[in-house]
Design a protein around this motif. Structure first.
Motif, PDB file in Angstrom:
ATOM      1  N   ASP A 182     -65.758  21.769 102.822  1.00 47.40           N
ATOM      2  CA  ASP A 182     -66.390  20.442 102.925  1.00 47.40           C
ATOM      3  C   ASP A 182     -65.355  19.318 102.998  1.00 47.40           C
ATOM      4  OD1 ASP A 182     -69.038  21.461 102.866  1.00 47.40           O
ATOM      5  OD2 ASP A 182     -68.945  21.609 100.681  1.00 47.40           O
ATOM      6  N   GLN A 224     -58.864  24.081 110.601  1.00 43.61           N
ATOM      7  CA  GLN A 224     -60.176  23.498 110.847  1.00 43.61           C
ATOM      8  C   GLN A 224     -61.277  24.335 110.199  1.00 43.61           C
ATOM      9  OE1 GLN A 224     -60.941  20.606 112.396  1.00 43.61           O
ATOM     10  NE2 GLN A 224     -63.128  20.946 111.974  1.00 43.61           N
ATOM     11  N   GLU A 243     -63.755  23.050 107.143  1.00 38.31           N
ATOM     12  CA  GLU A 243     -65.216  23.079 107.192  1.00 38.31           C
ATOM     13  C   GLU A 243     -65.791  23.879 106.021  1.00 38.31           C
ATOM     14  OE1 GLU A 243     -65.915  24.652 111.070  1.00 38.31           O
ATOM     15  OE2 GLU A 243     -65.362  22.779 112.089  1.00 38.31           O
TER      16      GLU A 243
END
Length: 217
Positions: free
Chosen positions: A176, A169, A173
């Motif tokens: 992108d 995760q 992030e």
């Protein structure tokens, strides 16, 4: 999230005889099972399609490295892990549950975990990566402190999967939502990817995980 992302298509390479996952256990269980290397094959592709890992192929065949194979060479396939079908089923159920709880495609996380360890929580790599998701201790410490907020025991199957998904995760992030850069960061390290681009071994790793994802759907 990841399950709906589109991945770029590359020409098919390497291994000719694709072994379905349903036959992997039976193939690996035979002590005499072997595979003849074809031109263009890589050890990582052979590992994916025969349901084992590169580390086990290297160890079983006494190879100097994952790059030292040649066309016509016959590789002995490692015996299946000692884990019972129930243990394997429990790992699959654990990954499924934790992936869904965190908004990830279970097929994607299962594919990455299979590529990393063959779903073997007892596996520790030569570099020190631990368990199902092959999490490095330093990464586990970072995830524990900054991403999860509690100490994680990487030798515990549940905590190992939690750590791996939390790190995915984090990479997702930072990139992108780029699936392939997320995988490259997991395997090669995101800093290295940014500074050096993706290595050929990283490209093969990405191909393998994405292929496995389709099989686990």
């Amino acid at each position: 999230m990841v399950g709906s992302a589109r991945s770029r298509r590359r020409p098919r390479r390497g291994i000719r005889g694709v072994v379905a996952l349903a036959t992997v256990a039976a193939l690996a269980a035979s002590a005499s099972a072997s595979y003849e290397v074809q031109r263009g094959d890589t050890l990582s592709e052979i590992a994916v399609h025969t349901g084992t890992t590169v580390a086990d192929l290297v160890a079983t065949n006494g190879l100097r490295s994952a790059d030292h194979i040649r066309a016509g060479q016959r590789l002995t396939l490692p015996s299946a892990p000692a884990a019972t079908p129930a243990s394997r089923a429990e790992v699959g159920a654990l990954i499924e549950r934790e992936a869904r709880a965190r908004g990830w495609s279970p097929a994607f996380v299962k594919a990455l975990a299979w590529q990393e360890s063959g779903w073997d929580n007892a596996r520790v790599s030569s570099a020190g990566a631990i368990g199902i998701m092959q999490v490095m201790p330093a990464t586990g410490d970072h995830v524990s402190t900054y991403l999860v907020g509690r100490p994680l025991d990487l030798h515990d199957p549940h905590d190992n999967v939690v750590a791996g998904i939390a790190f995915l995760q984090h990479l997702w992030e930072l990139t992108d939502g780029d699936v392939e850069r997320t995988l490259a960061g997991y395997y090669q390290g995101l800093r290295s990817v940014r500074e050096n681009g993706t290595y050929p071994s990283t490209e093969r790793y990405i191909d393998n995980v994405l292929a496995l994802r389709e099989r686990f759907r």
